[in-house]
Write a protein that holds these residues in place. Structure first.
Motif, PDB file in Angstrom:
ATOM      1  N   UNK A  85       0.865  -1.179   0.000  1.00 47.13           N
ATOM      2  CA  UNK A  85       0.000   0.000   0.000  1.00 47.13           C
ATOM      3  C   UNK A  85       0.899   1.226   0.000  1.00 47.13           C
ATOM      4  N   UNK A  86       0.568   2.210  -0.829  1.00 46.32           N
ATOM      5  CA  UNK A  86       1.334   3.453  -0.928  1.00 46.32           C
ATOM      6  C   UNK A  86       0.395   4.602  -0.596  1.00 46.32           C
ATOM      7  N   UNK A  87       0.770   5.375   0.421  1.00 51.02           N
ATOM      8  CA  UNK A  87      -0.027   6.534   0.819  1.00 51.02           C
ATOM      9  C   UNK A  87       0.606   7.786   0.231  1.00 51.02           C
ATOM     10  N   UNK A  88      -0.171   8.570  -0.512  1.00 54.94           N
ATOM     11  CA  UNK A  88       0.279   9.858  -1.055  1.00 54.94           C
ATOM     12  C   UNK A  88      -0.599  10.944  -0.467  1.00 54.94           C
ATOM     13  N   UNK A  89       0.021  11.989   0.043  1.00 56.43           N
ATOM     14  CA  UNK A  89      -0.765  13.078   0.619  1.00 56.43           C
ATOM     15  C   UNK A  89      -1.262  13.997  -0.498  1.00 56.43           C
ATOM     16  N   UNK A  90      -2.327  14.727  -0.200  1.00 58.36           N
ATOM     17  CA  UNK A  90      -2.841  15.699  -1.163  1.00 58.36           C
ATOM     18  C   UNK A  90      -1.785  16.780  -1.378  1.00 58.36           C
ATOM     19  N   UNK A  91      -1.613  17.189  -2.613  1.00 60.62           N
ATOM     20  CA  UNK A  91      -0.592  18.190  -2.927  1.00 60.62           C
ATOM     21  C   UNK A  91      -0.842  19.506  -2.193  1.00 60.62           C
ATOM     22  N   UNK A  92      -2.088  19.814  -1.887  1.00 65.53           N
ATOM     23  CA  UNK A  92      -2.393  21.051  -1.161  1.00 65.53           C
ATOM     24  C   UNK A  92      -1.805  21.026   0.250  1.00 65.53           C
ATOM     25  N   UNK A  93      -1.649  19.839   0.818  1.00 62.16           N
ATOM     26  CA  UNK A  93      -1.065  19.721   2.164  1.00 62.16           C
ATOM     27  C   UNK A  93       0.460  19.698   2.123  1.00 62.16           C
TER      28      UNK A  93
END
Length: 103
Positions: free
Chosen positions: A57-65
């Motif tokens: 599983x790969x978690x990517x944060x929202x670019x706005x954050x």
């Protein structure tokens, strides 16, 4: 004789994995993204495969954050805490990109 060809049938996703969106990346670091497991206020979790063929599983944060220094500090703390968890009931933590443009 069937008129349908195996190539015309879409490849089914494993249970719980939804197809990627058009703007989802196809790779993140060494991981090839397969589809989406979920999303929320912090980001998106993708089903992926690593170079050894392991499902991860790969978690990517929202670019706005990603541009928020306070958020990035919290995310680094989260990564630090998750690295310490050792249990047969919790997936093994493999890697992080806390210094990447979009973690």
């Amino acid at each position: 004789m069937s008129s349908s060809s195996p190539r015309s049938s879409p490849v089914p996703f494993p249970p719980g994995v939804r197809p990627p969106l058009a703007d989802d990346p196809r790779h993140v670091g060494p991981f090839r993204l397969l589809g989406r497991l979920g999303s929320g206020g912090m980001g998106v979790v993708h089903a992926a495969v690593d170079g050894a063929g392991r499902t991860v599983a790969v978690k990517r944060v929202h670019s706005s954050l990603a541009a928020d220094p306070e958020f990035r500090a919290r995310f680094r703390r989260e990564v630090s805490l998750v690295r310490r968890v050792r249990s047969e009931h919790v997936p093994r933590f493999l890697d992080s990109g806390t210094r990447d443009t979009v973690p």
